[in-house]
Scaffold this motif. Structure first.
Motif, PDB file in Angstrom:
ATOM      1  N   ILE A   1       0.875  -1.278   0.117  1.00 49.54           N
ATOM      2  CA  ILE A   1      -0.158  -0.012   0.039  1.00 49.54           C
ATOM      3  C   ILE A   1       1.146   1.119  -0.103  1.00 49.54           C
ATOM      4  CG2 ILE A   1      -1.675   1.251   1.174  1.00 49.54           C
ATOM      5  CD1 ILE A   1      -2.430  -1.269   2.597  1.00 49.54           C
ATOM      6  N   GLN A   2       0.683   1.975  -1.111  1.00 55.01           N
ATOM      7  CA  GLN A   2       1.488   3.496  -0.931  1.00 55.01           C
ATOM      8  C   GLN A   2       0.686   4.480  -0.914  1.00 55.01           C
ATOM      9  OE1 GLN A   2       3.546   2.673  -4.788  1.00 55.01           O
ATOM     10  NE2 GLN A   2       5.232   1.647  -3.758  1.00 55.01           N
ATOM     11  N   ALA A   3       0.868   5.366  -0.212  1.00 59.07           N
ATOM     12  CA  ALA A   3      -0.019   6.491   0.151  1.00 59.07           C
ATOM     13  C   ALA A   3       0.830   7.751  -0.495  1.00 59.07           C
ATOM     14  CB  ALA A   3      -0.549   6.581   1.431  1.00 59.07           C
ATOM     15  N   ASP A   4       0.171   8.565  -1.187  1.00 65.90           N
ATOM     16  CA  ASP A   4       1.091   9.619  -1.415  1.00 65.90           C
ATOM     17  C   ASP A   4       0.560  11.012  -0.600  1.00 65.90           C
ATOM     18  OD1 ASP A   4       2.339   8.627  -3.774  1.00 65.90           O
ATOM     19  OD2 ASP A   4       0.526   8.991  -4.986  1.00 65.90           O
ATOM     20  N   GLU A   5       1.408  11.172   0.254  1.00 68.41           N
ATOM     21  CA  GLU A   5       1.194  12.466   1.327  1.00 68.41           C
ATOM     22  C   GLU A   5       1.901  13.596   0.816  1.00 68.41           C
ATOM     23  OE1 GLU A   5       1.579  12.972   6.096  1.00 68.41           O
ATOM     24  OE2 GLU A   5       1.060  11.013   5.303  1.00 68.41           O
ATOM     25  N   LEU A   6       0.945  14.396   0.589  1.00 67.51           N
ATOM     26  CA  LEU A   6       1.732  15.982  -0.159  1.00 67.51           C
ATOM     27  C   LEU A   6       1.247  17.230   0.789  1.00 67.51           C
ATOM     28  CD1 LEU A   6       0.864  15.217  -3.761  1.00 67.51           C
ATOM     29  CD2 LEU A   6       3.022  14.693  -2.721  1.00 67.51           C
ATOM     30  N   ASP A   7       2.389  18.088   0.555  1.00 70.27           N
ATOM     31  CA  ASP A   7       2.003  19.375   1.138  1.00 70.27           C
ATOM     32  C   ASP A   7       1.895  19.942  -0.177  1.00 70.27           C
ATOM     33  OD1 ASP A   7       1.885  19.959   3.908  1.00 70.27           O
ATOM     34  OD2 ASP A   7       3.865  18.941   3.767  1.00 70.27           O
ATOM     35  N   ILE A   8       0.630  20.938  -0.613  1.00 68.87           N
ATOM     36  CA  ILE A   8       0.729  21.666  -1.770  1.00 68.87           C
ATOM     37  C   ILE A   8       0.533  23.214  -1.257  1.00 68.87           C
ATOM     38  CG2 ILE A   8      -0.845  22.221  -3.669  1.00 68.87           C
ATOM     39  CD1 ILE A   8      -1.680  19.640  -3.751  1.00 68.87           C
ATOM     40  N   ILE A   9       1.472  24.185  -1.738  1.00 71.18           N
ATOM     41  CA  ILE A   9       1.373  25.643  -1.579  1.00 71.18           C
ATOM     42  C   ILE A   9       1.091  26.370  -2.815  1.00 71.18           C
ATOM     43  CG2 ILE A   9       2.423  27.532  -0.916  1.00 71.18           C
ATOM     44  CD1 ILE A   9       4.444  25.658   1.023  1.00 71.18           C
ATOM     45  N   GLN A  10       0.204  27.203  -2.791  1.00 67.59           N
ATOM     46  CA  GLN A  10      -0.359  28.078  -4.051  1.00 67.59           C
ATOM     47  C   GLN A  10      -0.371  29.508  -3.752  1.00 67.59           C
ATOM     48  OE1 GLN A  10      -3.852  26.365  -5.982  1.00 67.59           O
ATOM     49  NE2 GLN A  10      -4.044  27.860  -7.341  1.00 67.59           N
ATOM     50  N   ALA A  11      -0.155  30.204  -4.676  1.00 71.67           N
ATOM     51  CA  ALA A  11      -0.039  31.459  -4.810  1.00 71.67           C
ATOM     52  C   ALA A  11      -0.918  32.009  -5.996  1.00 71.67           C
ATOM     53  CB  ALA A  11       1.347  32.461  -4.831  1.00 71.67           C
ATOM     54  N   THR A  12      -1.931  32.923  -5.918  1.00 71.84           N
ATOM     55  CA  THR A  12      -2.562  33.390  -6.997  1.00 71.84           C
ATOM     56  C   THR A  12      -2.860  34.826  -7.125  1.00 71.84           C
ATOM     57  OG1 THR A  12      -4.629  33.215  -5.658  1.00 71.84           O
ATOM     58  CG2 THR A  12      -4.218  31.198  -6.905  1.00 71.84           C
ATOM     59  N   ALA A  13      -3.042  35.481  -8.085  1.00 71.73           N
ATOM     60  CA  ALA A  13      -3.191  36.715  -8.396  1.00 71.73           C
ATOM     61  C   ALA A  13      -4.158  37.003  -9.443  1.00 71.73           C
ATOM     62  CB  ALA A  13      -1.723  37.764  -8.633  1.00 71.73           C
ATOM     63  N   PRO A  14      -5.437  36.593  -9.537  1.00 70.04           N
ATOM     64  CA  PRO A  14      -6.327  36.762 -10.797  1.00 70.04           C
ATOM     65  C   PRO A  14      -6.857  38.187 -10.922  1.00 70.04           C
ATOM     66  CG  PRO A  14      -7.521  35.677  -9.059  1.00 70.04           C
ATOM     67  CD  PRO A  14      -5.934  35.947  -8.656  1.00 70.04           C
ATOM     68  N   TYR A  15      -7.007  38.792 -11.963  1.00 69.76           N
ATOM     69  CA  TYR A  15      -7.525  40.126 -12.321  1.00 69.76           C
ATOM     70  C   TYR A  15      -8.903  39.999 -13.239  1.00 69.76           C
ATOM     71  CZ  TYR A  15      -7.696  44.803 -14.433  1.00 69.76           C
ATOM     72  OH  TYR A  15      -8.102  46.113 -14.758  1.00 69.76           O
TER      73      TYR A  15
END
Length: 178
Positions: free
Chosen positions: A158-172
């Motif tokens: 059993i393989q579990a993909d444990e991730l941290d995701i960081i996202q920066a956004t700047a929509p106009y």
């Protein structure tokens, strides 16, 4: 079957039920006329409920909600597999152009053979000025599970993909709804 309630003073809810009707076995040789197809490792007889509260308190906005879903595994190779369940909740507050929010999701008994439980959670902050909205968000959790057989000794891995995701956004915003 799906039902959405009317909004009453900021409160609303929904409920749904989905039976297994993906394929029936009628008119097939040797099959009864009223049986539904069993698809190994498919969740069926799913019932879901969700609720939300959203209100503007003189410039302070609050949105909170959550949901739960429950199903049954069909004809699992593991006859003792527990049925799956999914839960989530979220909270968002906004004031003076700032919006802060957080959410989590919990999956109980994922997979008929591995029976994993896991969490995914995150938070985010945005600031809106003129036509710009800038923000940053973070989440952490198990985003994928793989169950494979080890060829050396025949045991499941059993393989579990444990991730941290960081996202920066700047929509106009070019215009209303664009």
């Amino acid at each position: 079957v799906l039902y959405f309630s009317p909004n009453f003073v900021g409160f609303s809810f929904a409920a749904s039920y989905t039976p297994d009707m993906s394929e029936d076995l009628r008119n097939k040789e040797g099959e009864a006329a009223t049986r539904w197809d069993d698809n190994n490792s498919q969740s069926s007889e799913n019932f879901s409920v969700a609720a939300q509260f959203a209100h503007d308190f003189n410039g302070f906005n609050l949105v909170a909600g959550g949901s739960g879903a429950w199903g049954q595994w069909e004809r699992s190779d593991n006859a003792e597999a527990d049925d799956p369940a999914w839960y989530n909740a979220y909270l968002q507050v906004a004031f003076s152009g700032f919006t802060l929010g957080g959410a989590f999701s919990y999956t109980d008994n994922y997979g008929t053979d591995t029976q994993m439980d896991y969490w995914v959670y995150g938070a985010g902050l945005t600031y809106n000025f003129d036509a710009w909205t800038v923000g940053v968000g973070w989440s952490h959790g198990v985003y994928g599970v793989e169950n494979s057989e080890d060829t050396a000794d025949g045991q499941n891995i059993i393989q579990a993909d444990e991730l941290d995701i960081i996202q920066a956004t700047a929509p106009y915003a070019l215009g209303p709804r664009i």
